[in-house]
Design an enzyme around this catalytic site. Sequence first.
Site, PDB file in Angstrom:
ATOM      1  N   LYS A  50     -94.710 -55.542  74.142  1.00  0.00           N
ATOM      2  CA  LYS A  50     -94.382 -54.680  74.326  1.00  0.00           C
ATOM      3  C   LYS A  50     -94.660 -53.148  74.136  1.00  0.00           C
ATOM      4  O   LYS A  50     -95.943 -53.449  74.197  1.00  0.00           O
ATOM      5  CB  LYS A  50     -93.379 -54.829  72.078  1.00  0.00           C
ATOM      6  CG  LYS A  50     -92.910 -56.158  71.956  1.00  0.00           C
ATOM      7  CD  LYS A  50     -92.366 -56.116  71.310  1.00  0.00           C
ATOM      8  CE  LYS A  50     -92.561 -56.651  69.798  1.00  0.00           C
ATOM      9  NZ  LYS A  50     -91.986 -56.744  68.853  1.00  0.00           N
ATOM     10  N   TYR A  99     -82.572 -58.891  70.302  1.00  0.00           N
ATOM     11  CA  TYR A  99     -82.478 -58.705  69.319  1.00  0.00           C
ATOM     12  C   TYR A  99     -81.235 -59.143  68.103  1.00  0.00           C
ATOM     13  O   TYR A  99     -81.036 -58.656  67.316  1.00  0.00           O
ATOM     14  CB  TYR A  99     -82.949 -57.682  68.312  1.00  0.00           C
ATOM     15  CG  TYR A  99     -84.972 -57.805  69.358  1.00  0.00           C
ATOM     16  CD1 TYR A  99     -85.670 -58.571  68.235  1.00  0.00           C
ATOM     17  CD2 TYR A  99     -84.864 -56.758  69.619  1.00  0.00           C
ATOM     18  CE1 TYR A  99     -86.795 -58.971  68.662  1.00  0.00           C
ATOM     19  CE2 TYR A  99     -86.456 -57.231  69.963  1.00  0.00           C
ATOM     20  CZ  TYR A  99     -87.633 -57.884  69.381  1.00  0.00           C
ATOM     21  OH  TYR A  99     -88.615 -58.329  69.669  1.00  0.00           O
ATOM     22  N   ASN A 128     -96.300 -54.480  66.522  1.00  0.00           N
ATOM     23  CA  ASN A 128     -96.804 -55.995  66.328  1.00  0.00           C
ATOM     24  C   ASN A 128     -96.979 -56.707  68.087  1.00  0.00           C
ATOM     25  O   ASN A 128     -97.410 -57.262  67.873  1.00  0.00           O
ATOM     26  CB  ASN A 128     -96.467 -56.835  65.705  1.00  0.00           C
ATOM     27  CG  ASN A 128     -94.363 -57.688  65.609  1.00  0.00           C
ATOM     28  OD1 ASN A 128     -93.883 -57.035  67.135  1.00  0.00           O
ATOM     29  ND2 ASN A 128     -94.134 -57.814  64.921  1.00  0.00           N
ATOM     30  N   HIS A 177     -93.576 -60.165  72.227  1.00  0.00           N
ATOM     31  CA  HIS A 177     -92.699 -61.146  71.090  1.00  0.00           C
ATOM     32  C   HIS A 177     -92.752 -62.385  71.498  1.00  0.00           C
ATOM     33  O   HIS A 177     -92.764 -62.082  73.123  1.00  0.00           O
ATOM     34  CB  HIS A 177     -90.976 -60.296  71.630  1.00  0.00           C
ATOM     35  CG  HIS A 177     -89.288 -61.388  71.485  1.00  0.00           C
ATOM     36  ND1 HIS A 177     -89.306 -61.847  70.190  1.00  0.00           N
ATOM     37  CD2 HIS A 177     -89.792 -62.655  72.068  1.00  0.00           C
ATOM     38  CE1 HIS A 177     -88.297 -63.066  70.704  1.00  0.00           C
ATOM     39  NE2 HIS A 177     -88.547 -63.097  71.494  1.00  0.00           N
ATOM     40  N   GLU A 201     -82.873 -67.074  75.573  1.00  0.00           N
ATOM     41  CA  GLU A 201     -83.702 -65.318  76.136  1.00  0.00           C
ATOM     42  C   GLU A 201     -84.277 -65.340  77.681  1.00  0.00           C
ATOM     43  O   GLU A 201     -84.126 -64.332  77.837  1.00  0.00           O
ATOM     44  CB  GLU A 201     -84.703 -65.111  75.542  1.00  0.00           C
ATOM     45  CG  GLU A 201     -84.810 -64.989  73.586  1.00  0.00           C
ATOM     46  CD  GLU A 201     -85.652 -65.188  72.935  1.00  0.00           C
ATOM     47  OE1 GLU A 201     -85.555 -64.337  71.675  1.00  0.00           O
ATOM     48  OE2 GLU A 201     -86.237 -65.117  73.595  1.00  0.00           O
TER      49      GLU A 201
END
Length: 163
Positions: A10, A50, A126, A129, A140
């Site tokens: 990310k 998402y 974080n 993903h 995905e």
Amino acid sequence: MIERTLILLKPDAVQRGLMGKIVSRFEDAGLKIIGAKMVWINEEFGKKHYFDVAQRRGEAVLKRLLKVITQGPLLAMCLEGIHAVEIVRKMVGGTEPKSALPGTIRGDFAHVSYDYADGKDLGIKNLVHASANPEEAKQELALWFKKEELHTYKSVHDAHVLD
Ligand code: ADP
């Protein structure tokens, strides 16, 4: 048993200069990178990726998450290996860096808690993903990669990891 999974480094991972270290972990484990590209997504694409977060975690979390995921380019990769989906999730660690175990990517490179992020109206940075299960991985990967962007090639893993 050989699976493919989506991993996103990310924008926080890219901006912190952690791409190399994170990619190395997957290479070291013998997972094969069969697709990779740097993309700067917009909110519309973020909502597609998402699509279930608002339902699972609430609208406020989705809003914060979209801000974080669209704030710069990210590195999208497809990894292939034996039980790749489960293995990559294990290597990534729990969603909240505070409770992610040492040795995991989120546990080693971040430490933020839900309490802190929620109190400041921030998305949890974080770093990565990873698809949660094989079905999600298929969906995905179809969203992020065209067929011709995923490659079949022989690597040392074919001789020393898979055989
Ligand atoms: P995971 O990424 O571990 O599969 P989720 O799909 O449930 O977890 O959540 C998507 C992302 O939303 C998380 O990786 C994290 O960046 C962010 N997030 C989840 N919960 C919160 C929260 N309470 N506050 C801020 N951001 C959150």
